[in-house]
Write a protein that holds these residues in place. Sequence first.
Motif, short mmCIF file in Angstrom:
data_model
loop_
_atom_site.label_atom_id
_atom_site.label_comp_id
_atom_site.label_asym_id
_atom_site.label_seq_id
_atom_site.Cartn_x
_atom_site.Cartn_y
_atom_site.Cartn_z
N ASP A 179 0.79 -1.24 -0.04
CA ASP A 179 -0.05 -0.10 -0.01
C ASP A 179 0.86 1.14 -0.02
O ASP A 179 2.22 1.26 0.43
CB ASP A 179 -0.81 0.02 1.35
CG ASP A 179 -1.97 0.75 1.24
OD1 ASP A 179 -2.17 1.54 0.12
OD2 ASP A 179 -2.86 0.81 2.12
N ASP A 180 0.23 2.25 -0.42
CA ASP A 180 1.01 3.67 -0.37
C ASP A 180 2.49 3.60 -0.96
O ASP A 180 3.14 4.25 -0.45
CB ASP A 180 1.09 4.08 1.03
CG ASP A 180 -0.26 4.37 1.69
OD1 ASP A 180 -1.28 4.38 0.88
OD2 ASP A 180 -0.29 4.69 3.01
N GLU A 235 -4.90 4.50 -6.27
CA GLU A 235 -6.14 5.19 -5.51
C GLU A 235 -6.20 6.25 -5.50
O GLU A 235 -5.33 7.07 -6.02
CB GLU A 235 -5.71 4.42 -4.09
CG GLU A 235 -4.43 4.77 -3.46
CD GLU A 235 -3.99 4.41 -2.26
OE1 GLU A 235 -4.47 3.51 -1.60
OE2 GLU A 235 -3.31 5.06 -1.20
CA CA Z 1 -3.41 3.62 0.28
#
Ligand code: CA
Length: 278
Positions: A179-180, A235
Amino acid sequence: AKTLGKNNFQFYSAELNQIVHEHLMLEASLSRAIREHEMVLDYQPKVDLRTGKVVGAEALVRWRHPVEGMIPPDRFIPVAEETGLIVPLGEWVIDEACGALKAMRALGMDDFVIAVNLSARQLRQRQFAERLGETLRRHGVDPRNLELEVTESQLMEQPEDALGVLGQLKALGVRLSIDDFGTGYSSLSHLQKFPVDYIKIDRSFLGNVGHDGHLVITRAIIALGHNLKLKVVAEGVETREQIAFLRKHNCDQMQGYYFSPALPQDVLQEMVARDQRL
Ligand code: CA
Ligand code: C2E
Ligand code: CA
Ligand code: CA
């Protein structure tokens, strides 16, 4: 320090006091909230950019506080992580997501994938993978329908340890994503070693489609992911221009307010049943 006068100190100490106070209040009420079912799990749809179909969702926790109203995760997840309450909270999230998967399977949505966010502290729990396996079996959920998201920076806290647990989770059959991505300074050698299926481009890189610097990074991350045989998810997608850009560069999936915010489970199920598309 010598420019800081007495008043400045008082200002800081009052502010600090307030932060400490809020922290203690949160800590006490958070453990009660977990026990008394004040937590809610919403689901943000993830869309396949080639077909426009909703193929999965990310579970995002909210706290429906009886007095304060809805509290967003950014306000309590950090406290939960510091105090260790993230462990029981995280277990509840996984349990709840497995319940949703079971309900969706009963509706014939066999390929639907639900992603939950994990904190590094959960990964460091003794026998995390083994216990997750038990939870999946208890719910009768196929591991390939569950995805675990861990942020790049949390993975990089102790990359060698993370590597071990990720290997066990991979063997269990769940899907893994970083993620990220792009904010955590992982080295390419680490990225190549982590047995993950997806990388999620942090929304800060997509922020402003007119801004070339950011788009160069987005393109580079998509290419990097594909070279490593990973699927790439964007995202925080909010505009048509961003969608066009992501399609042009073969990004695999997207999520964001342009398509939908996080939804209650029943609303998500209706959306999938209607086959609503991007
Ligand atoms: Ca994220
Ligand atoms: P995240 O994992 O990066 O989740 C994405 C966040 O971006 C979510 O905020 C989501 O509502 C928001 N978002 C989605 N689409 C858009 C968009 O188009 N524009 C903008 N500006 N924002 C968008 P949310 O729900 O407030 O969650 C914030 C963070 O809290 C998450 O960031 C995650 O790090 C953490 N979190 C949420 N649920 C859990 C959980 O169950 N466990 C753990 N450990 N962390 C969680
Ligand atoms: Ca996430
Ligand atoms: Ca984030």
